[in-house]
Design an enzyme around this catalytic site. Structure first.
Site, short mmCIF file in Angstrom:
data_model
loop_
_atom_site.label_atom_id
_atom_site.label_comp_id
_atom_site.label_asym_id
_atom_site.label_seq_id
_atom_site.Cartn_x
_atom_site.Cartn_y
_atom_site.Cartn_z
N ASP A 10 -18.75 4.82 -14.33
CA ASP A 10 -19.13 5.31 -15.64
C ASP A 10 -20.54 5.91 -15.51
O ASP A 10 -21.21 5.71 -14.49
CB ASP A 10 -19.13 4.14 -16.63
CG ASP A 10 -19.63 4.54 -18.00
OD1 ASP A 10 -19.14 5.54 -18.55
OD2 ASP A 10 -20.54 3.85 -18.52
N ASP A 12 -23.15 6.65 -18.74
CA ASP A 12 -24.13 6.13 -19.69
C ASP A 12 -24.21 4.61 -19.65
O ASP A 12 -23.21 3.92 -19.85
CB ASP A 12 -23.78 6.59 -21.11
CG ASP A 12 -24.03 8.07 -21.31
OD1 ASP A 12 -25.20 8.47 -21.30
OD2 ASP A 12 -23.05 8.83 -21.47
N ASP A 168 -20.04 -0.51 -17.72
CA ASP A 168 -21.11 -1.27 -18.37
C ASP A 168 -20.74 -1.74 -19.77
O ASP A 168 -21.51 -2.47 -20.39
CB ASP A 168 -22.38 -0.43 -18.46
CG ASP A 168 -22.24 0.67 -19.51
OD1 ASP A 168 -21.34 1.53 -19.35
OD2 ASP A 168 -22.99 0.66 -20.49
#
Length: 230
Positions: A10, A12, A168
């Site tokens: 991922d 961000d 995250d």
């Protein structure tokens, strides 16, 4: 598990902590009006841009004198100041090096648009490690839908069993799992680690383990789940 050939990251909050800069630039903007942003309701449970909703809430709190263009210009200028000092999250640089040394491909699968991801990674000279990129503006649905992971797998030419996702957020983990991927979770600083029950491996930071050690632990845990009791 088949032999792992790629790591799909991922962006961000995972590669770079843009979740903190996002929160801080909005908190800054609320304070221009003598207001305090509630961080407990700030982060969405899905990928993609939710700026319109944030502006709606701010405008509602400020009242009829709210100037959207002034607010947007000021907030983005402050966000850019924060991004000027932003690098990769702790341990990520080592994971990228270890992936290269292990012959693993690195990919990005992000709900954010191409310009956002490539602009920030390019700004810290870290686009080169990634052989494959997939973005939210290329797929019908954002995470927790699996679309962007399926696109990344298609571009890699791999079966889900040949790659591992690193995420995250809970909705990112859900997207990876829906695509059939094993998933390592490294929560960003503003999410409760208890919200990751479906991650195959949960780490505080990429600095907790080397990438080979994390993959070995992941493989061992999955073997335990699939080995029949004697």
């Amino acid at each position: 598990m088949r032999s792992i050939k790629a790591i799909i990251f991922d962006f961000d909050g995972l590669l770079m902590d843009t979740e903190t800069t996002l929160l801080e630039c909005w908190r800054y903007e609320w304070r221009q009006y003598g207001l305090e942003l509630d961080p407990t309701t700030f982060f969405a449970d899905h990928g993609g841009d939710v700026s319109a909703e944030h502006y709606r809430r701010l405008a509602e709190a400020v009242g009829p004198d709210f100037d959207l263009e002034l607010s947007r210009t000021r907030r983005l200028a402050y966000r850019d100041e924060l991004h000027a000092g932003l690098g990769l999250r702790e341990g990520i640089e080592h994971w990228l090096t270890e992936a290269r040394d292990s012959g693993l491909s690195c990919a990005v699968a992000s709900s954010s648009p191409r310009s956002w991801v490539t602009g920030l990674l390019g700004g810290v000279d870290r686009l080169d490690p990634f052989t494959t990129l997939a973005f939210g503006d290329e797929v019908p649905e954002h995470k927790p839908a699996p679309d962007v992971y399926l696109l990344a797998l298609d571009r890699l030419g791999l079966d889900p069993s040949e790659a591992v996702a690193v995420e995250d957020s809970p909705h990112g983990v859900a997207a990876a799992k829906a695509a059939g991927l094993a998933c390592i979770a490294i929560p960003h600083p503003h999410v409760d680690p208890a919200r990751f029950p479906h991650a195959d491996l949960l780490l505080r930071s990429a600095a907790d383990l080397t990438l080979p050690a994390a993959l070995a632990r992941l493989a061992a845990q999955r073997r335990e789940l699939t080995t029949p009791e004697g």
